[in-house]
Scaffold this active site. Structure first.
Site, short mmCIF file in Angstrom:
data_model
loop_
_atom_site.label_atom_id
_atom_site.label_comp_id
_atom_site.label_asym_id
_atom_site.label_seq_id
_atom_site.Cartn_x
_atom_site.Cartn_y
_atom_site.Cartn_z
N ASP A 94 0.81 -1.23 0.00
CA ASP A 94 0.00 0.00 0.00
C ASP A 94 0.84 1.27 0.00
O ASP A 94 0.35 2.32 0.38
CB ASP A 94 -0.94 0.01 1.21
CG ASP A 94 -0.19 0.25 2.52
OD1 ASP A 94 0.98 -0.17 2.60
OD2 ASP A 94 -0.77 0.85 3.42
N GLU A 95 2.08 1.20 -0.43
CA GLU A 95 2.95 2.37 -0.31
C GLU A 95 4.05 2.30 -1.36
O GLU A 95 4.57 1.23 -1.64
CB GLU A 95 3.59 2.34 1.09
CG GLU A 95 4.13 3.64 1.55
CD GLU A 95 4.40 3.60 3.06
OE1 GLU A 95 4.54 4.68 3.63
OE2 GLU A 95 4.48 2.51 3.64
#
Length: 381
Positions: A94-95
């Site tokens: 998610d990053e």
DNA sequence: TCTGGGGTCCTGCGGCTG
DNA sequence: TCTGCAGCCGCAGGACCC
């Protein structure tokens, strides 16, 4: 992404919106993987034991994770990033870091690029994200953490130290619980305090690498480039038992299952590995690891399994020690294309490789349980 | 209160080798 | 032939990240 897993669940079940939502393993021995901001406001943190979360927040909605769904959303989000620049370095599901210095002429100033990314993801995926814009990776990361949730923060080069120095030491990459305690013992509470401390002192107290690392970060120095394809260094699998196990036969079977999973992801990555590591966590949470380097690299389940078993036996824990977790990992990865195979006289050609690759193809078509080793078939099956 | 699973990186030690 | 040293590698453990 903001509270990634929880946000995806809320998106898919709108009735959850505005409620404390906790995503975590369903068994009794799980931890919180992600919590909505409503749950965080009530004291829920990620990595907190799920039993504790239930006690603190019984009214929350507890949801079992759906990793395949998060994986799909992640791939689509990364595609949005790659439409901006090929210089995308995923940090996790998610990053990611993006080097947008080559995209400015085409797409506008970095703040504008960030705004477009945020709007696109909100529209396409129905979840929010936060973006930090800065001259280096680590300041950009701190900036994004600072403006969460659903925020955008630009830290220009001449404002980096103003931004950095008031932050608590724990904000720095590499400062967790232990290092935080060490720094507190030295009377250092903010990043500015670290900046004012001689490097030699930091190195003496924290070690060579960590000391110089923290000193550099405290002055905003981070020269690491954004690297689009970071090669994997290890792959592995581990599992906590629902209840502690002392039966060596059960543990060997688990090692076989984990060796199979490890070998499968090894083959999927197109690599072979030289070192096998076994991880054993006792009932009292003490963890030991044992490793062995093979004469030749492998991608074959049975080689990894037999090595893992030998390491388990060699540890002495096969004499009825109670274990709560076992894990198998392989390191020393090289691409299979460049790994030379040592031919030896008088031995048959390797056949497991072809067999396991065939099983991989079957699993790809019919699911992971289509073909299994007989030893892993459960009695009730 | 009872602590997951996927990883990376660093440190210290001991053995081997030139 | 023996000894001391430096550098490398394998191994174990720990801290940390998401």
């Amino acid at each position: 992404m903001d509270a990634f897993y929880a946000s995806v669940e809320i998106r898919d079940r709108p009735a959850l919106a505005g409620r404390p939502v906790i995503v975590g393993a369903s068994g009794s021995r799980g931890v919180v993987l992600s919590a909505s901001y409503e749950a965080r406001a009530l004291g829920i943190r990620s990595a907190m034991p799920i039993t504790r979360a239930r006690r603190i927040c019984p009214q929350a909605d507890f949801i079992a994770p759906r990793h395949e769904v998060y994986g799909r959303v992640s791939a689509e989000v990364m595609a949005v990033f790659r439409a901006v620049t090929p210089q995308v370095e995923p940090l996790s599901l998610d990053e990611a870091f993006l080097d947008v210095s080559g995209s400015v002429r085409r797409l506008g100033r970095p703040a504008r690029i960030a705004a477009v990314i945020r709007a696109t993801i909100a529209e396409q995926q129905g979840i929010t994200c936060s973006v930090g814009v800065a001259p280096s990776k680590f300041v950009a990361k701190l900036a994004s953490a600072h403006c969460k949730p659903d925020g955008l923060l630009v830290v220009p080069a001449d404002r980096v130290l103003d931004f950095l120095h008031p932050l608590p030491v724990g904000a720095l990459w590499g400062v967790g619980e232990r290092t935080g305690e060490e720094l507190a013992r030295l009377g250092l509470r903010t990043v500015g305090d670290i900046a004012q401390t001689p490097v030699a002192t930091l190195q003496r107290e924290l070690g060579q690498a960590a000391g110089s690392h923290l000193a550099a970060l405290a002055w905003g120095r981070d020269e690491r480039p954004v690297v689009a394809a970071v090669p994997e260094k290890s792959v592995g699998a581990e599992e906590t038992f629902a209840a502690d196990v002392d039966d060596p036969e059960v543990i060997r079977r688990e090692l076989l299952r984990l060796a199979g999973r490890t070998a499968r992801s090894l083959r999927a990555s197109g690599c072979v590995a030289r070192t096998v590591v076994v991880k054993l966590r006792l009932a009292n949470f003490r963890t030991i690891t044992r490793s062995r380097t093979l004469r030749e690299p492998t991608e074959v389940t049975s080689v990894i399994y037999e090595t893992a078993c030998a390491l388990y036996t060699g540890s002495g824990l096969d004499r009825r020690a109670r274990l709560r977790l076992v894990g198998v990992r392989v390191t020393g990865l090289t691409p299979v294309a460049t790994a030379g195979v040592q031919l030896s006289l008088g031995e048959p050609a390797p056949s497991w490789q072809q067999a396991e690759r065939a099983v991989d193809r079957i699993a790809g078509r019919f699911g992971p349980d289509a073909v299994r080793r007989a030893a892993l078939v459960e009695p009730h099956e």
